[in-house]
Design a protein around this motif. Structure first.
Motif, mmCIF file in Angstrom:
data_model
loop_
_atom_site.group_PDB
_atom_site.id
_atom_site.type_symbol
_atom_site.label_atom_id
_atom_site.label_comp_id
_atom_site.label_asym_id
_atom_site.label_seq_id
_atom_site.Cartn_x
_atom_site.Cartn_y
_atom_site.Cartn_z
ATOM 1 N N PRO A 1 28.030 31.312 43.329
ATOM 2 C CA PRO A 1 29.318 32.338 43.871
ATOM 3 C C PRO A 1 28.895 33.757 43.166
ATOM 4 O O PRO A 1 29.135 34.906 43.661
ATOM 5 C CB PRO A 1 30.529 31.695 43.648
ATOM 6 C CG PRO A 1 30.083 30.651 42.612
ATOM 7 C CD PRO A 1 28.813 30.082 43.027
ATOM 8 N N SER A 2 28.369 33.672 41.878
ATOM 9 C CA SER A 2 28.309 34.850 41.218
ATOM 10 C C SER A 2 27.204 35.873 41.725
ATOM 11 O O SER A 2 27.220 36.921 41.620
ATOM 12 C CB SER A 2 28.060 34.492 39.760
ATOM 13 O OG SER A 2 26.786 33.759 39.757
ATOM 14 N N GLY A 3 26.344 35.156 42.702
ATOM 15 C CA GLY A 3 25.208 36.292 43.262
ATOM 16 C C GLY A 3 25.827 36.670 44.644
ATOM 17 O O GLY A 3 24.981 37.279 45.370
ATOM 18 N N VAL A 4 26.969 36.386 44.979
ATOM 19 C CA VAL A 4 27.510 36.743 46.506
ATOM 20 C C VAL A 4 28.292 38.142 45.994
ATOM 21 O O VAL A 4 29.344 38.246 45.331
ATOM 22 C CB VAL A 4 28.410 35.782 46.974
ATOM 23 C CG1 VAL A 4 29.059 36.325 48.186
ATOM 24 C CG2 VAL A 4 27.655 34.611 47.199
ATOM 25 N N ARG A 5 27.838 39.393 46.544
ATOM 26 C CA ARG A 5 28.792 40.349 46.628
ATOM 27 C C ARG A 5 29.270 40.739 47.908
ATOM 28 O O ARG A 5 28.668 40.735 49.133
ATOM 29 C CB ARG A 5 27.867 41.620 46.241
ATOM 30 C CG ARG A 5 27.395 41.689 44.617
ATOM 31 C CD ARG A 5 26.445 42.808 44.375
ATOM 32 N NE ARG A 5 25.014 42.490 44.900
ATOM 33 C CZ ARG A 5 24.298 41.536 44.520
ATOM 34 N NH1 ARG A 5 24.346 41.004 43.527
ATOM 35 N NH2 ARG A 5 22.906 41.420 45.174
ATOM 36 N N VAL A 6 30.640 41.383 48.030
ATOM 37 C CA VAL A 6 31.337 41.200 49.011
ATOM 38 C C VAL A 6 32.065 42.796 49.176
ATOM 39 O O VAL A 6 32.590 43.469 48.082
ATOM 40 C CB VAL A 6 32.626 40.397 48.986
ATOM 41 C CG1 VAL A 6 33.367 40.470 50.495
ATOM 42 C CG2 VAL A 6 32.090 38.823 48.946
ATOM 43 N N LYS A 7 31.687 43.200 50.255
ATOM 44 C CA LYS A 7 32.323 44.767 50.572
ATOM 45 C C LYS A 7 32.768 44.726 52.055
ATOM 46 O O LYS A 7 32.302 44.532 52.852
ATOM 47 C CB LYS A 7 31.096 45.695 50.209
ATOM 48 C CG LYS A 7 31.545 47.259 50.465
ATOM 49 C CD LYS A 7 30.255 48.196 49.944
ATOM 50 C CE LYS A 7 30.874 49.486 50.049
ATOM 51 N NZ LYS A 7 29.676 50.539 49.599
ATOM 52 N N ASP A 8 33.903 45.595 51.877
ATOM 53 C CA ASP A 8 34.431 45.848 53.393
ATOM 54 C C ASP A 8 34.541 44.670 54.326
ATOM 55 O O ASP A 8 34.417 44.577 55.657
ATOM 56 C CB ASP A 8 33.686 46.709 54.150
ATOM 57 C CG ASP A 8 33.658 48.177 53.571
ATOM 58 O OD1 ASP A 8 34.589 48.512 52.490
ATOM 59 O OD2 ASP A 8 32.588 48.884 53.310
ATOM 60 N N LEU B 1 32.947 34.827 42.831
ATOM 61 C CA LEU B 1 32.749 35.740 43.931
ATOM 62 C C LEU B 1 33.099 37.315 43.466
ATOM 63 O O LEU B 1 33.959 37.343 42.663
ATOM 64 C CB LEU B 1 33.685 35.469 44.962
ATOM 65 C CG LEU B 1 33.240 34.402 45.757
ATOM 66 C CD1 LEU B 1 34.435 33.917 46.835
ATOM 67 C CD2 LEU B 1 31.912 34.631 46.539
ATOM 68 N N ARG B 2 32.387 38.190 43.826
ATOM 69 C CA ARG B 2 32.661 39.541 43.530
ATOM 70 C C ARG B 2 32.767 40.599 44.703
ATOM 71 O O ARG B 2 32.064 41.185 45.095
ATOM 72 C CB ARG B 2 31.397 40.095 42.703
ATOM 73 C CG ARG B 2 30.890 39.131 41.238
ATOM 74 C CD ARG B 2 29.946 39.933 40.800
ATOM 75 N NE ARG B 2 28.582 39.588 41.319
ATOM 76 C CZ ARG B 2 27.280 40.277 40.956
ATOM 77 N NH1 ARG B 2 27.260 41.009 39.959
ATOM 78 N NH2 ARG B 2 26.457 39.975 41.621
ATOM 79 N N PRO B 3 34.242 40.672 44.816
ATOM 80 C CA PRO B 3 34.356 41.784 45.812
ATOM 81 C C PRO B 3 34.437 42.963 45.226
ATOM 82 O O PRO B 3 34.540 43.236 44.203
ATOM 83 C CB PRO B 3 35.953 41.324 46.162
ATOM 84 C CG PRO B 3 36.231 40.052 45.702
ATOM 85 C CD PRO B 3 35.330 39.949 44.676
ATOM 86 N N SER B 4 34.148 44.045 46.041
ATOM 87 C CA SER B 4 33.973 45.411 45.674
ATOM 88 C C SER B 4 35.242 46.185 45.389
ATOM 89 O O SER B 4 35.398 47.067 44.393
ATOM 90 C CB SER B 4 32.911 46.085 46.609
ATOM 91 O OG SER B 4 33.574 46.390 47.779
ATOM 92 N N ASP B 5 36.199 45.827 46.314
ATOM 93 C CA ASP B 5 37.699 46.489 46.055
ATOM 94 C C ASP B 5 38.441 45.940 45.128
ATOM 95 O O ASP B 5 38.439 44.582 45.042
ATOM 96 C CB ASP B 5 38.138 46.717 47.736
ATOM 97 C CG ASP B 5 38.539 45.374 47.914
ATOM 98 O OD1 ASP B 5 39.720 45.032 48.214
ATOM 99 O OD2 ASP B 5 37.463 44.606 48.273
#
Length: 462
Positions: free
Chosen positions: A310-317, A375-379
């Motif tokens: 999950p740390s390799g997943v980047r989430v945006k918008d 998980l790493r959401p951008s907002d």
């Protein structure tokens, strides 16, 4: 073989003609002229097992007016270039097991029926560019040793290339697939270009040894496929099934008003999934991806249970499910619970009983806590909600009584409004207690008996 073979030699498999008992390749010039004279447009053409040279093929097409009817060319060996420009086949065509030693060009040909090329071997280039087939085309188990061109071809009732082998460059750009195309178990040795194709296409269990570019306007499936290079997928207003896909190189998936499923995928290189319009990703369960970027997707129904990194997943918008808000009274501690609305994974949403699907055993509180923490959401808003959810899952997993106290008092330090409410409540209770105490003390002094003033005066008078 289900035909009488040529009497010229035991090694000749050509169909024997009457009354000579020989195939066209072994007739004398006089016999060949007579046999060709019996051919006519729209009639059956049967050359099964015959060795056909360029000259013999040209004479046969001239004899049929380039408009043969039902055509049987099973196990034919074409020793020269095959060029069928302007030829129209009025019936079904069978080329099962045929061999093309040199160029095979069907460019400009038209087939009014079905075409079977099962088990055919093309030793040199194959061109089906711009060909129109009103029926179904089968290339099952066919071997294309060099480049194969199918761009702009029209397959009225679909195309089947199951377990076919494309050793050279293959292109289907702009093809129209009618009832769809099946490439189950096919192998592509070099680059595959499958762009701007209309119709459904299935590449289940296919092997892409080099780069593959896939796009379609119908449903696209590449479940359990393997890609050794780049895998580029683009779909519009349809679904794409990528369950169990294994990609060694980079992967890019572009969705436009579409839906994708990546459950069980193994993504060794960097991967990106982007969405435009109403595009959704339904599952990332059991996915192994060291680097995965998600942009502009609806993830409100996406399952994350079992996601390896999950740390390799980047989430945006992206859009997530929302938890309900309100107050709940129960028998467990704390008996009074209140919930504020926050973004949540579909696994938690379903686990709480708000979804329409049964619970997933892999969506335990501990697993969900790891997902939320990784998980790493951008907002910032989503990141804060996920941080809160991680603590909430740890509390539900029973990792310490202090988590319950922290949740109740200040929402793990992220809901300071609760602390302010508790302070206000304590202040209100304290103020009420002080007021009550003051009122009771004043009432005690007011109720004590007093001596009459007249009595006092009379005492002093005496």
């Amino acid at each position: 073989m289900d035909w009488v073979t040529c009497a010229h030699s035991a090694g000749c498999t050509g169909i024997a003609g009457r009354p000579s008992g020989l195939c066209l390749a072994h007739l004398s010039p006089e016999q060949l002229g007579a046999a060709l004279g019996e051919l006519s447009p729209g009639r059956l053409l049967d050359l099964r097992g015959t060795t056909v040279t360029s000259d013999l093929l040209s004479r046969v097409l001239d004899a049929t007016g380039a408009r043969p009817g039902r055509t049987r060319l099973d196990r034919v060996r074409f020793t020269g270039d095959v060029k069928l420009a302007g030829v129209t086949f009025g019936g079904d065509v069978s080329l099962d097991g045929a061999t093309f030693d040199r160029l095979a060009s069907f460019f400009g040909a038209r087939f009014e029926g079905n075409v079977s090329l099962a088990g055919v071997r093309f030793s040199r280039e194959l061109s089906f560019h711009g060909v129109t087939v009103r029926g179904h085309v089968s290339l099952d188990r066919a071997v294309m040793s060099r480049d194969a061109l199918f761009s702009q071809a029209v397959f009225g009732h679909g195309l089947s290339c199951e377990r076919a082998r494309f050793d050279g460059y293959a292109t289907f750009d702009g093809a129209r697939l009618g009832d769809g195309a099946a490439f189950r178990g096919a192998r592509f040795g070099r680059t595959l270009s499958f762009r701007k194709v209309s119709g459904h296409a299935g590449f289940d269990a296919a092997h892409f040894a080099a780069d593959a570019y896939l796009s379609a306007t119908g449903r696209l499936s590449a479940a359990r496929a393997r890609a050794g290079g780049l895998l580029d997928v683009a779909v519009v207003r349809c679904g794409v099934d990528l369950r169990g896909v294994e990609v060694t190189g980079p992967m890019t998936v572009r969705l436009t008003d579409s839906q994708a499923d990546l459950e069980g995928a193994r993504l060794r290189g960097p991967a990106t999934v982007t969405g435009r319009g109403r595009s959704t990703l339904t599952s990332l369960r059991e996915v192994e991806a060291a680097s995965l970027e998600l942009f502009g997707l609806d993830l409100s129904a996406c399952r994350f249970a079992g996601l390896a990194h999950p740390s390799g997943v980047r989430v945006k918008d992206c859009t997530f499910a929302l938890t309900p808000r309100g107050i709940q009274v129960g028998l467990r501690w704390p008996m009074l619970r209140w919930f504020s609305r926050r973004r949540a994974l579909a696994d938690e949403h379903t686990r709480r009983g708000h979804g329409h699907v049964g619970g997933d055993p892999g969506a335990s509180p501990d697993n969900l806590a790891s997902l939320y923490a990784g998980l790493r959401p951008s907002d910032r808003a989503t990141a804060a909600d996920f941080a809160f959810a991680a603590m909430e899952m740890r509390r539900q997993a029973g990792h310490g009584w202090w988590l319950s106290v922290s949740w109740l008092v200040c929402g793990y330090g992220m809901r300071m409004g609760r602390a302010a409410a508790w302070c206000a409540l304590v202040a209100a209770i304290t103020a009420a207690a002080v007021l009550w105490s003051t009122a009771s003390h004043a009432a005690g002094h007011t109720g004590a008996p007093a001596l009459p003033s007249a009595s006092v005066h009379s005492t002093w008078t005496c």
